[in-house]
Design a protein around this motif. Structure first.
Motif, mmCIF file in Angstrom:
data_model
loop_
_atom_site.group_PDB
_atom_site.id
_atom_site.type_symbol
_atom_site.label_atom_id
_atom_site.label_comp_id
_atom_site.label_asym_id
_atom_site.label_seq_id
_atom_site.Cartn_x
_atom_site.Cartn_y
_atom_site.Cartn_z
ATOM 1 N N HIS A 81 0.855 -1.195 0.000
ATOM 2 C CA HIS A 81 0.000 0.000 0.000
ATOM 3 C C HIS A 81 0.888 1.241 0.000
ATOM 4 C CE1 HIS A 81 -2.621 3.177 1.125
ATOM 5 N NE2 HIS A 81 -2.158 3.244 2.366
ATOM 6 N N ILE A 82 1.913 1.207 0.827
ATOM 7 C CA ILE A 82 2.691 2.452 0.872
ATOM 8 C C ILE A 82 4.065 2.327 0.212
ATOM 9 C CG2 ILE A 82 1.543 3.060 3.026
ATOM 10 C CD1 ILE A 82 4.465 3.037 4.201
ATOM 11 N N PHE A 85 5.602 5.152 -1.569
ATOM 12 C CA PHE A 85 5.233 6.414 -0.926
ATOM 13 C C PHE A 85 6.146 6.709 0.271
ATOM 14 C CE2 PHE A 85 1.700 7.433 -3.326
ATOM 15 C CZ PHE A 85 0.744 6.444 -3.381
ATOM 16 N N GLU A 88 7.896 9.845 1.264
ATOM 17 C CA GLU A 88 7.096 11.057 1.506
ATOM 18 C C GLU A 88 6.620 11.158 2.938
ATOM 19 O OE1 GLU A 88 4.884 10.731 -2.824
ATOM 20 O OE2 GLU A 88 3.732 11.394 -1.088
ATOM 21 N N VAL A 89 6.786 10.092 3.721
ATOM 22 C CA VAL A 89 6.203 10.102 5.073
ATOM 23 C C VAL A 89 7.072 10.920 6.015
ATOM 24 C CG1 VAL A 89 5.487 8.679 7.023
ATOM 25 C CG2 VAL A 89 5.171 7.833 4.687
ATOM 26 N N PRO A 108 -0.169 10.836 5.946
ATOM 27 C CA PRO A 108 -0.150 11.298 4.563
ATOM 28 C C PRO A 108 -1.510 11.036 3.905
ATOM 29 C CG PRO A 108 0.973 9.200 4.741
ATOM 30 C CD PRO A 108 0.434 9.505 6.097
ATOM 31 N N THR A 109 -2.280 10.170 4.516
ATOM 32 C CA THR A 109 -3.641 9.790 4.160
ATOM 33 C C THR A 109 -4.044 8.856 5.296
ATOM 34 O OG1 THR A 109 -5.048 8.747 2.488
ATOM 35 C CG2 THR A 109 -2.852 7.832 2.745
ATOM 36 N N GLU A 111 -5.960 5.821 5.585
ATOM 37 C CA GLU A 111 -6.414 4.415 5.538
ATOM 38 C C GLU A 111 -5.906 3.636 6.750
ATOM 39 O OE1 GLU A 111 -5.364 6.028 2.994
ATOM 40 O OE2 GLU A 111 -6.747 5.690 1.336
ATOM 41 N N ARG A 140 2.754 15.255 3.138
ATOM 42 C CA ARG A 140 3.529 14.372 2.264
ATOM 43 C C ARG A 140 4.807 15.128 1.909
ATOM 44 N NH1 ARG A 140 -1.458 12.467 -1.748
ATOM 45 N NH2 ARG A 140 -2.724 11.521 -0.094
ATOM 46 N N HIS A 161 -14.199 7.724 3.823
ATOM 47 C CA HIS A 161 -13.867 6.303 3.907
ATOM 48 C C HIS A 161 -15.140 5.556 4.266
ATOM 49 C CE1 HIS A 161 -9.447 6.844 3.799
ATOM 50 N NE2 HIS A 161 -9.724 8.002 4.365
ATOM 51 N N PHE A 204 -5.137 3.993 -8.135
ATOM 52 C CA PHE A 204 -4.563 3.884 -6.796
ATOM 53 C C PHE A 204 -4.223 2.403 -6.591
ATOM 54 C CE2 PHE A 204 -5.979 3.421 -2.117
ATOM 55 C CZ PHE A 204 -4.659 3.422 -1.667
ATOM 56 N N THR A 261 -10.512 12.518 -6.552
ATOM 57 C CA THR A 261 -10.587 11.120 -6.998
ATOM 58 C C THR A 261 -11.541 10.340 -6.118
ATOM 59 O OG1 THR A 261 -8.707 10.675 -5.562
ATOM 60 C CG2 THR A 261 -8.255 10.922 -7.903
ATOM 61 N N HIS A 263 -12.203 6.379 -5.295
ATOM 62 C CA HIS A 263 -11.733 5.006 -5.519
ATOM 63 C C HIS A 263 -12.715 3.992 -4.968
ATOM 64 C CE1 HIS A 263 -7.744 6.882 -5.948
ATOM 65 N NE2 HIS A 263 -7.940 7.436 -4.770
ATOM 66 N N SER A 291 -12.871 4.996 -1.002
ATOM 67 C CA SER A 291 -12.258 6.174 -0.374
ATOM 68 C C SER A 291 -12.188 7.249 -1.441
ATOM 69 C CB SER A 291 -10.877 5.848 0.182
ATOM 70 O OG SER A 291 -9.908 5.841 -0.826
ATOM 71 N N ALA A 293 -11.472 11.732 -2.161
ATOM 72 C CA ALA A 293 -10.902 12.983 -1.632
ATOM 73 C C ALA A 293 -10.857 14.060 -2.695
ATOM 74 C CB ALA A 293 -9.478 12.741 -1.139
HETATM 75 O O1 LIG Z 1 -6.704 9.305 -2.902
HETATM 76 C C1 LIG Z 1 -7.278 8.842 -1.928
HETATM 77 C C2 LIG Z 1 -8.604 9.313 -1.445
HETATM 78 C C3 LIG Z 1 -8.610 9.550 0.026
HETATM 79 C C4 LIG Z 1 -7.883 8.505 0.824
HETATM 80 N N1 LIG Z 1 -6.608 8.044 0.212
HETATM 81 C C5 LIG Z 1 -6.741 7.670 -1.165
HETATM 82 C C6 LIG Z 1 -5.451 7.122 -1.783
HETATM 83 C C7 LIG Z 1 -4.225 7.906 -1.406
HETATM 84 C C8 LIG Z 1 -3.036 7.370 -2.182
HETATM 85 N N2 LIG Z 1 -1.801 7.784 -1.502
HETATM 86 C C9 LIG Z 1 -1.207 8.952 -1.904
HETATM 87 N N3 LIG Z 1 -0.099 9.407 -1.318
HETATM 88 C C10 LIG Z 1 0.467 8.710 -0.251
HETATM 89 C C11 LIG Z 1 1.626 9.201 0.374
HETATM 90 C C12 LIG Z 1 2.173 8.502 1.436
HETATM 91 F F1 LIG Z 1 3.268 8.962 2.057
HETATM 92 C C13 LIG Z 1 1.579 7.311 1.905
HETATM 93 F F2 LIG Z 1 2.143 6.671 2.962
HETATM 94 C C14 LIG Z 1 0.441 6.795 1.308
HETATM 95 C C15 LIG Z 1 -0.111 7.501 0.204
HETATM 96 C C16 LIG Z 1 -1.313 7.017 -0.461
HETATM 97 O O2 LIG Z 1 -1.883 5.989 -0.129
#
Ligand SMILES: O=C1CCCN[C@@H]1CCCn1cnc2cc(F)c(F)cc2c1=O
Ligand SMILES: [Mg+2]
Length: 518
Positions: A81-82, A85, A88-89, A108-109, A111, A140, A161, A204, A261, A263, A291, A293
């Motif tokens: 999942h991450i 990413f 960016e954390v 960063p989001t 979930e 991020r 969510h 995503f 978006t 999803h 989810s 946003a």
């Molecule tokens: O775009 C959405 C709608 C709202 C909830 N999240 C989703 C997907 C976000 C996708 N995304 C986007 N950016 C991220 C950056 C990070 F550092 C990280 F740890 C995770 C993510 C990440 O999962």
């Protein structure tokens, strides 16, 4: 002095930065990638928030608030999942002088923050559907060149969510939310969008499918190009070289998702976080989740689409001030009467629900005020001078097309309301024409490449094979980026039997938008 030093068509990146500052939307901050959102911005955000919040409440979605901080174990719960990413954390590692035992991540989001509690709260089918939203900030720690609203290390958004017993319910909600995003863009920001589905490559990764509203904005892509060129600056030498190089670079190509978006996550996160429930027949099943946003990035897109060389241009629905009344003194005419007429005009408009103010500051000339409020994008200016008093009229000047009109005070409210509607429609139509002019249909590879090199977005028949999209990226990679799919529009043009994919020559399955990205 007043006025912008950069032109939109010549130096888009610097024009944009100047507009967001000179219109008093943004103040730069001493930490890179962070920006101060001034009242002129928050008024826009609050208007959109009021609309969206009311609409999701009608859908029985409830607001909540989860913590900003994420424990590492939870964040890394699902590697893929991450993955990608992780850089960016942002992490908190100390409090005061002492190190934290365990570093804590900043969301960063959400979930991974929310879903362990979804698992706890969802036991039986009576706990479903669970539909939560939160209005919050996320962090991020992006590395490539930050841009106000478009790419910042902290931004405001809402993240919804939701969890359902069946896929059918989730599929319905994905599209209901996407329609709300379309309305935000088109009914509030006068920005035309295309509703569509992202490709497997562009969706995503943690989800089942991604839908989005694509602005397909010709300048949006440019902002990325511009930042890329700044990085290349040391190689290219002085700005003029860069400008000439940018001249070549102003791509009329669209780019990716513009901050809205929706999803469908399928059961992927339910599996990860063991979010299951007992249905009516006491069978165990995993929930189906969505989810969705939109973020303050949408505001940046609006600035890019409507802004001009006099500054910001605000669509009336989101303008904190829709009409600014400016007194026009004349030689030795007594000003009291004019000021009196200005405040009467403001009162009349305000009572009718129009957001009007008078600029009676006595230390600026009318000309200075005209430029100032044009820079701030106020949709309508109302000038009142001695002549207007005599004729019991006011002069209105539109920000979008500079049209001037004398209006009798007796018909003020009705005509101002009508003009504000016309301004919105005009902004929308002009943006639509520009967008449509930057799109070309291509049925063969040659046509595709020709359009790409003309810096156009492309609508092409595609076989929908992931490998073919990868191939297109490879074959189009160049110094100003590669082509990728932007979205498959829900509204599909006619696809005659036997139409072949522009890239693979295999039977085409759908029309898809393509644009350059790097
Ligand atoms: O775009 C959405 C709608 C709202 C909830 N999240 C989703 C997907 C976000 C996708 N995304 C986007 N950016 C991220 C950056 C990070 F550092 C990280 F740890 C995770 C993510 C990440 O999962
Ligand atoms: Mg990102």
């Amino acid at each position: 002095g007043l006025g912008l030093s950069k032109k939109k068509d010549e130096n888009f990146g610097e024009w944009y930065s100047e507009v967001v500052v000179n219109s008093e939307m943004i103040e730069y901050y001493d930490i890179s990638g962070c920006y101060i959102l001034r009242p002129w911005t928050i008024a826009i955000w609050e208007t959109m928030q009021a609309f969206f919040d009311a609409e999701i409440k009608k859908m029985k979605i409830k607001n909540c608030y989860f913590p900003l901080f994420v424990s590492p174990g939870v964040l890394e719960r699902e590697k893929d999942h991450i993955e990608g990413f992780a850089p960016e954390v942002a992490w908190v590692t100390k409090s005061g002088k002492s190190d934290l035992e365990v570093p804590i991540a900043i969301r960063p989001t959400s979930e991974t923050v929310m879903y362990p509690y979804f698992a706890k709260w969802i036991r039986g089918h009576r706990d479903l559907p669970l539909k939560l939203n939160q209005w919050c900030n996320v962090v991020r720690w992006e590395f490539s060149n930050p841009t106000p609203f478009i790419r910042s290390r902290e931004f405001l958004w809402q993240e919804g969510h939701t969890a359902f017993a069946t896929k059918a319910e989730a599929d319905v909600e994905v599209l209901e939310i996407l329609e709300l995003y379309r309305r935000i863009y088109e009914e509030y920001m006068a920005v035309p969008v295309v509703k569509g589905k992202k490709s497997e490559n562009e969706k995503f990764a943690g989800g089942l499918y991604t839908t989005s509203v694509e602005v397909l904005d010709m300048f949006f892509m440019y902002i990325y190009m511009y930042n890329l060129i700044l990085l290349l600056m040391p190689l290219y030498g002085e700005p003029e070289d860069i400008n000439s190089c940018m001249q070549a670079f102003i791509p009329n190509t669209g780019r990716g998702v513009q901050g809205a978006t929706s999803h469908c996550l399928g059961q992927n996160f339910a599996k990860m976080f063991e979010i299951n429930f007992e249905n009516e027949n006491r069978e165990k099943g995993m929930v189906w989740q969505n989810s969705w946003a939109y973020s303050t990035r949408t505001i940046g897109v609006m600035v890019m689409v409507h802004g001009d060389d006099k500054g910001l241009v605000l669509p009336p629905k989101v303008a904190a001030i829709q009409a600014i009344v400016v007194p026009v003194p004349y030689k030795n005419t007594p000003m009291e009467e004019i000021y009196d007429a200005c405040s009467k005009t403001v009162d009349t408009l305000t009572k009718a629900g129009i957001r009007a103010e008078a600029d009676i500051s006595d230390n600026q000339t009318p000309g200075w005020k005209y430029s100032h409020w044009e820079m701030k994008g106020v949709p309508l200016r109302i000038e009142i001078g001695p002549k207007d008093l005599e004729k019991n009229q006011v002069r209105v000047v539109r920000r979008d097309n500079s049209a001037k009109e004398d209006i009798p005070v007796s018909n003020l409210v009705e005509q101002v309301q009508d003009i504000l509607v016309k301004i919105h429609e005009n902004l929308f139509n002009v943006a639509k024409e520009k967008r449509d002019a930057s799109i070309k249909v291509a049925k063969t590879w040659e046509e595709f490449m020709e359009a790409l090199n003309q810096k156009k977005m492309i609508l092409a028949p595609w076989c929908d094979e992931q490998a073919v999209e990868e191939e297109v990226k490879k074959r189009t990679k160049g110094e100003i980026g590669a082509a990728k799919s932007l979205c498959t529009p829900f509204e599909q043009p006619e696809l005659p039997e036997g139409t072949l994919c522009f890239a693979s020559g295999k039977p085409a399955k759908k029309w898809t938008y393509w644009g350059r990205s790097y």
